[in-house]
Enzyme design. Structure first.
Site, mmCIF file in Angstrom:
data_model
loop_
_atom_site.group_PDB
_atom_site.id
_atom_site.type_symbol
_atom_site.label_atom_id
_atom_site.label_comp_id
_atom_site.label_asym_id
_atom_site.label_seq_id
_atom_site.Cartn_x
_atom_site.Cartn_y
_atom_site.Cartn_z
ATOM 1 N N TYR A 1 36.197 43.640 40.730
ATOM 2 C CA TYR A 1 36.853 42.455 40.179
ATOM 3 C C TYR A 1 36.364 42.191 38.756
ATOM 4 C CZ TYR A 1 38.508 37.669 39.684
ATOM 5 O OH TYR A 1 39.125 36.529 39.238
ATOM 6 N N ILE B 1 56.932 36.040 35.723
ATOM 7 C CA ILE B 1 55.617 35.512 36.087
ATOM 8 C C ILE B 1 55.155 36.225 37.348
ATOM 9 C CG2 ILE B 1 54.257 33.469 36.666
ATOM 10 C CD1 ILE B 1 56.373 31.752 35.272
ATOM 11 N N ARG C 1 53.929 47.116 28.458
ATOM 12 C CA ARG C 1 54.592 48.292 27.880
ATOM 13 C C ARG C 1 56.100 48.240 28.112
ATOM 14 N NH1 ARG C 1 52.157 53.591 30.116
ATOM 15 N NH2 ARG C 1 53.487 53.084 31.874
ATOM 16 N N ASP D 1 54.595 45.159 45.322
ATOM 17 C CA ASP D 1 53.164 45.429 45.393
ATOM 18 C C ASP D 1 52.788 46.062 44.061
ATOM 19 O OD1 ASP D 1 50.611 46.389 45.762
ATOM 20 O OD2 ASP D 1 51.000 47.204 47.762
#
Length: 197
Positions: free
Chosen positions: A189, A49, A157, A95
């Site tokens: 966004y 998650i 992927r 990140d």
């Protein structure tokens, strides 16, 4: 694949928790090579998650742990102590704007839980400071696209071959209703949050 849209804007944890309980009873079929899809959580399912340190990601991780799942939580920020201390939660700091991050996330999941991934919830997302097209910097554009669009595609992927080997798996991509309406600001966004077919 099922796409949950419209929910990123909510900030109340109780609303987020209610939203995430949708996952408990949802059945969705996939047309991709007999890959079965189910959102019925069972104990010991392994989930990746993203965005687990706050908002929808935190609510989804909390709900999954309450249901007995094992969660690899991914975020750039550390999670709250209540989540970090849970026995079935493993935090991986990443990140997602970095090109190699998605592969590293899946490698970390394999090191922690073996070669089993039952679900991927792509929830992490960033805003673009509501910049209009004429004031949008390259850095803001690239960060939004890389975190909100490129990273989820790369994570899919990476996990789909693992799910195919097991003959099952679930993927949830959280999008935003902002992508379905025009606005003067929020160009990056809006472009990065369009729900996928």
């Amino acid at each position: 694949m099922f796409i949950i849209s419209q929910y990123r804007e909510h900030r109340s944890l109780s609303i987020l928790t209610q939203t995430c309980t949708i996952f408990r009873s949802m059945q969705v079929s996939s047309k991709h090579e007999n890959l079965s899809v189910s959102f019925h959580l069972t104990p010991l399912q392994v989930l990746i998650i993203t965005g687990t340190s706050s908002g929808i990601g935190l609510a989804a991780a909390t709900m999954a742990l309450e249901e007995g799942a094992k969660v690899l939580g991914v975020d750039i920020s550390k999670p709250p102590d209540s989540l970090a201390r849970h026995a079935n939660y493993q935090f991986f700091q990443a990140d997602l704007s970095h090109p190699e991050a998605p592969a590293r996330v899946v490698e970390a999941c394999s090191r922690t839980y073996g070669d089993r991934i039952d679900g991927l919830l792509n929830i992490a997302g960033v805003m673009d400071l509501n910049q209009s097209a004429d004031s949008l910097s390259d850095n803001v554009w690239e960060r939004c696209i890389s975190i909100n669009l490129t990273a989820p595609v790369k994570l899919m992927r990476e996990v789909i071959p693992i799910m195919k080997l097991r003959g099952k798996g679930s993927i949830v991509n959280v999008a935003s209703k902002a992508a379905l309406s025009g606005a003067v600001s929020g160009v990056a966004y809006t472009a990065s949050e369009h729900p996928w077919p």
